[in-house]
Write an enzyme that holds these catalytic residues in place. Structure first.
Site, mmCIF file in Angstrom:
data_model
loop_
_atom_site.group_PDB
_atom_site.id
_atom_site.type_symbol
_atom_site.label_atom_id
_atom_site.label_comp_id
_atom_site.label_asym_id
_atom_site.label_seq_id
_atom_site.Cartn_x
_atom_site.Cartn_y
_atom_site.Cartn_z
ATOM 1 C CG LEU A 61 9.210 -17.618 -2.312
ATOM 2 C CD1 LEU A 61 10.140 -16.759 -1.644
ATOM 3 C CD2 LEU A 61 8.407 -16.984 -3.490
ATOM 4 C CG ASP A 73 -2.076 1.050 1.113
ATOM 5 O OD1 ASP A 73 -2.254 1.463 -0.250
ATOM 6 O OD2 ASP A 73 -2.584 1.284 2.006
ATOM 7 C CG HIS A 110 -0.467 1.790 -9.158
ATOM 8 N ND1 HIS A 110 -0.393 1.479 -7.993
ATOM 9 C CD2 HIS A 110 -1.494 2.513 -9.806
ATOM 10 C CE1 HIS A 110 -1.766 1.813 -7.564
ATOM 11 N NE2 HIS A 110 -2.272 2.417 -8.538
HETATM 12 C C1 IPE Z 1 -5.590 -2.706 -0.070
HETATM 13 O O1 IPE Z 1 -5.201 -1.305 -0.369
HETATM 14 C C2 IPE Z 1 -5.527 -3.533 -1.608
HETATM 15 C C3 IPE Z 1 -4.291 -3.615 -2.043
HETATM 16 C C4 IPE Z 1 -3.003 -3.127 -1.338
HETATM 17 C C5 IPE Z 1 -4.291 -4.202 -3.417
HETATM 18 P P1 IPE Z 1 -6.327 -0.260 -0.521
HETATM 19 O O2 IPE Z 1 -5.559 1.093 -0.775
HETATM 20 O O3 IPE Z 1 -7.196 -0.751 -1.731
HETATM 21 O O4 IPE Z 1 -7.227 -0.318 0.797
HETATM 22 P P2 IPE Z 1 -8.055 0.847 1.506
HETATM 23 O O5 IPE Z 1 -8.863 1.473 0.381
HETATM 24 O O6 IPE Z 1 -6.949 1.853 1.976
HETATM 25 O O7 IPE Z 1 -8.670 0.249 2.674
HETATM 26 C C1 IPE Z 2 -1.680 -0.013 -3.384
HETATM 27 O O1 IPE Z 2 -1.302 1.467 -3.453
HETATM 28 C C2 IPE Z 2 -1.787 -0.461 -4.726
HETATM 29 C C3 IPE Z 2 -3.162 -1.037 -5.176
HETATM 30 C C4 IPE Z 2 -4.138 -0.664 -4.443
HETATM 31 C C5 IPE Z 2 -3.396 -1.527 -6.418
HETATM 32 P P1 IPE Z 2 -2.675 2.445 -3.308
HETATM 33 O O2 IPE Z 2 -2.836 2.844 -5.001
HETATM 34 O O3 IPE Z 2 -3.491 2.047 -2.828
HETATM 35 O O4 IPE Z 2 -1.736 3.792 -2.776
HETATM 36 P P2 IPE Z 2 -2.615 4.909 -1.927
HETATM 37 O O5 IPE Z 2 -3.155 3.965 -0.681
HETATM 38 O O6 IPE Z 2 -3.704 5.722 -2.468
HETATM 39 O O7 IPE Z 2 -1.402 5.721 -1.483
HETATM 40 MG MG MG Z 3 -4.167 2.180 -0.633
#
Ligand code: IPE
Ligand code: IPE
Ligand code: MG
Length: 237
Positions: free
Chosen positions: A127, A16, A33
């Site tokens: 792994l 995240d 990303h």
């Molecule tokens: C969880 O992260 C999903 C992934 C890392 C793929 P999100 O960014 O989507 O989750 P919330 O919205 O903060 O709960």
């Molecule tokens: C996690 O990073 C990746 C996915 C959920 C695909 P985010 O895109 O949720 O990044 P933030 O939370 O907005 O910083």
């Molecule tokens: Mg996120």
């Protein structure tokens, strides 16, 4: 205290913070990303080096479909590109790629790329890399319940004989051990629909680092934190 027993067999990561990383740099979310690929490589290297046997990465949740179409499209493109570019190195490292989540929602192209990566890495013994794609725990549990109910309705399963093992074996993760350690980067302290059943006795670790800044040293730090934990499983010593 870092004997073999202190190395988790299965580490799961909620990757995240990509969006916030990009925002801090005045970039588009998709650039965050893209910057999240190198930390995947670093985590794999660190996992292999430490003898971790299973690494699960939460890459796309069922809820993530609700993001702007442009972001979703760029994520799909990134999955395809990285699966192609990384597969030779995965084979070299002895990594076997598997998936959890419902793949029927992905385009034919994404599905065929994922299937190819699974096929080409099928002999990996070092792994198992489990990609959680279009994954959410509630959807996984709902599909499992449906499977078990269908077997029961057809007379194949006695409802009284349904136990925790029946449920575990109907989940996407049936073949894998439960995660010992769940890491979520970016400082958010929640599971966001990730491995809710399997996380029953997992150790949780929430470093502040944003996913694109995650390194091998950060992975080692997570393992060091895990090694300090006292897992009791509800028992007394
Ligand atoms: C969880 O992260 C999903 C992934 C890392 C793929 P999100 O960014 O989507 O989750 P919330 O919205 O903060 O709960
Ligand atoms: C996690 O990073 C990746 C996915 C959920 C695909 P985010 O895109 O949720 O990044 P933030 O939370 O907005 O910083
Ligand atoms: Mg996120």
């Amino acid at each position: 205290m870092s004997d073999q027993n202190r190395i988790p067999q299965h580490v799961a990561i909620i990757m995240d913070g990509n969006g916030r990383w990009a925002e801090l740099r005045g970039k588009e979310r998709y650039e965050g990303h893209a910057a999240g690929i190198e930390p995947v490589r670093a985590s794999l290297r660190a996992a292999v080096r430490n003898g971790v046997k299973y690494l699960t990465l939460y890459a796309f949740s069922t809820e993530n479909w609700g993001r702007p179409q442009k972001e979703v499209d760029s994520l799909m493109e990134l999955f395809c590109q990285s699966v192609i570019s990384e597969t030779p190195e995965l084979v070299r490292q002895g990594v076997r790629v598997r998936m959890i989540g419902e793949r029927s929602r992905f385009s034919e192209k994404v599905r065929s790329y994922l299937a190819r990566a699974e096929e080409q890495t099928a002999d990996g013994k070092i792994l198992t890399l489990i990609l959680a794609l279009n994954y959410s725990s509630r959807s996984e549990i709902t599909r499992a319940v449906r499977k078990i109910a269908a077997r029961a309705a057809a007379g194949g399963t006695d409802p009284a004989a349904i136990d925790e093992r029946t449920v575990s074996e109907a989940l996407d993760t049936a073949e894998y051990p439960d995660p010992d350690l769940i890491v979520r980067t970016s400082g958010e302290c929640r599971l966001s629909n990730f491995l809710l059943w399997q996380a029953s006795y997992a150790e949780l670790y929430f470093p502040e680092v944003l996913w694109p800044d995650f390194t091998e040293a950060e992975f080692d730090r997570a393992l060091a934190e895990y090694a300090r934990r006292d897992r009791r499983f509800g028992l007394v010593k």
